[in-house]
Write a protein that holds these residues in place. Structure first.
Motif, PDB file in Angstrom:
ATOM      1  N   PHE A  95       3.604  28.313  29.013  1.00  0.00           N
ATOM      2  CA  PHE A  95       2.469  26.571  28.828  1.00  0.00           C
ATOM      3  C   PHE A  95       1.895  26.198  30.093  1.00  0.00           C
ATOM      4  O   PHE A  95       2.576  25.496  30.768  1.00  0.00           O
ATOM      5  CB  PHE A  95       3.978  25.695  27.585  1.00  0.00           C
ATOM      6  CG  PHE A  95       2.537  24.863  27.253  1.00  0.00           C
ATOM      7  CD1 PHE A  95       2.127  24.815  25.966  1.00  0.00           C
ATOM      8  CD2 PHE A  95       3.408  23.516  28.066  1.00  0.00           C
ATOM      9  CE1 PHE A  95       1.101  23.469  25.454  1.00  0.00           C
ATOM     10  CE2 PHE A  95       2.379  22.729  27.735  1.00  0.00           C
ATOM     11  CZ  PHE A  95       1.168  22.892  26.295  1.00  0.00           C
ATOM     12  N   GLY A  96       1.318  25.746  30.090  1.00  0.00           N
ATOM     13  CA  GLY A  96       0.319  25.224  31.283  1.00  0.00           C
ATOM     14  C   GLY A  96      -0.585  26.020  31.911  1.00  0.00           C
ATOM     15  O   GLY A  96      -0.969  25.897  32.929  1.00  0.00           O
ATOM     16  N   SER A 142      -7.818  29.093  25.732  1.00  0.00           N
ATOM     17  CA  SER A 142      -6.740  28.811  26.606  1.00  0.00           C
ATOM     18  C   SER A 142      -5.737  29.103  25.352  1.00  0.00           C
ATOM     19  O   SER A 142      -3.855  28.977  26.279  1.00  0.00           O
ATOM     20  CB  SER A 142      -6.809  27.180  27.168  1.00  0.00           C
ATOM     21  OG  SER A 142      -6.857  26.500  25.666  1.00  0.00           O
ATOM     22  N   ASN A 182      -0.006  24.134  36.825  1.00  0.00           N
ATOM     23  CA  ASN A 182      -0.032  25.412  36.005  1.00  0.00           C
ATOM     24  C   ASN A 182      -0.745  26.041  36.085  1.00  0.00           C
ATOM     25  O   ASN A 182      -1.787  26.914  35.765  1.00  0.00           O
ATOM     26  CB  ASN A 182      -1.108  24.197  34.873  1.00  0.00           C
ATOM     27  CG  ASN A 182      -2.279  23.969  35.481  1.00  0.00           C
ATOM     28  OD1 ASN A 182      -2.646  23.744  37.137  1.00  0.00           O
ATOM     29  ND2 ASN A 182      -3.521  24.037  34.892  1.00  0.00           N
ATOM     30  N   GLU A 224      -0.856  22.036  42.075  1.00  0.00           N
ATOM     31  CA  GLU A 224      -1.252  22.536  40.553  1.00  0.00           C
ATOM     32  C   GLU A 224       0.120  23.324  39.865  1.00  0.00           C
ATOM     33  O   GLU A 224       0.101  24.987  40.366  1.00  0.00           O
ATOM     34  CB  GLU A 224      -2.484  23.194  40.570  1.00  0.00           C
ATOM     35  CG  GLU A 224      -3.796  21.893  41.230  1.00  0.00           C
ATOM     36  CD  GLU A 224      -4.904  23.162  40.796  1.00  0.00           C
ATOM     37  OE1 GLU A 224      -5.074  23.445  39.987  1.00  0.00           O
ATOM     38  OE2 GLU A 224      -5.577  22.698  42.085  1.00  0.00           O
TER      39      GLU A 224
END
Length: 121
Positions: A65-66, A111, A24, A22
């Motif tokens: 980002f993410g 988010s 992110n 992961e």
């Protein structure tokens, strides 16, 4: 380190096991020494900050980002400990204070938090 003094470091901040796939849930943070001349901050007026303040840019986050949620948690914990500091979002020319982050933390997580001006609705 230069002559036994801190110069800079790079950190990979994770909110999961390092073996996880992961991406992110992590971000890279670059930290420089306050004495480094490249960290002086000159954008006071653009951000409506007091130009008499001695502001120094010591940390830079790469590729937000993410990874917005893990960055939000990091910024919240950092500003909780350093309430006089700011978190500056350079691409959008605004800063978050401890009060801004505390308010956001008390609400449902968004988010897009770092892409919105904290002083607007």
């Amino acid at each position: 380190m230069k002559m036994g003094r801190f110069s800079s470091t790079t950190l990979n901040v994770l909110s999961h096991s390092y073996n996880s796939e992961e991406n992110n849930r992590q971000f890279i943070l670059y930290v420089k020494a306050k004495e480094n001349k490249s960290v002086l901050f000159h954008d006071h007026e653009d951000l409506n900050l007091d130009p008499k303040q001695d502001l120094i840019r010591v940390g830079t986050i790469e590729e937000a980002f993410g990874a917005e949620e893990v960055i939000f948690q990091f910024v919240y914990e950092y500003l909780k400990l350093n309430q006089a500091d700011y978190f500056w979002v350079a691409d959008y020319d605004w800063v978050y204070t401890w009060e801004d982050i505390k308010k956001l933390h008390s609400m449902s997580y968004d988010s897009d938090w770092c892409y919105k001006n904290p002083r607007m609705g």
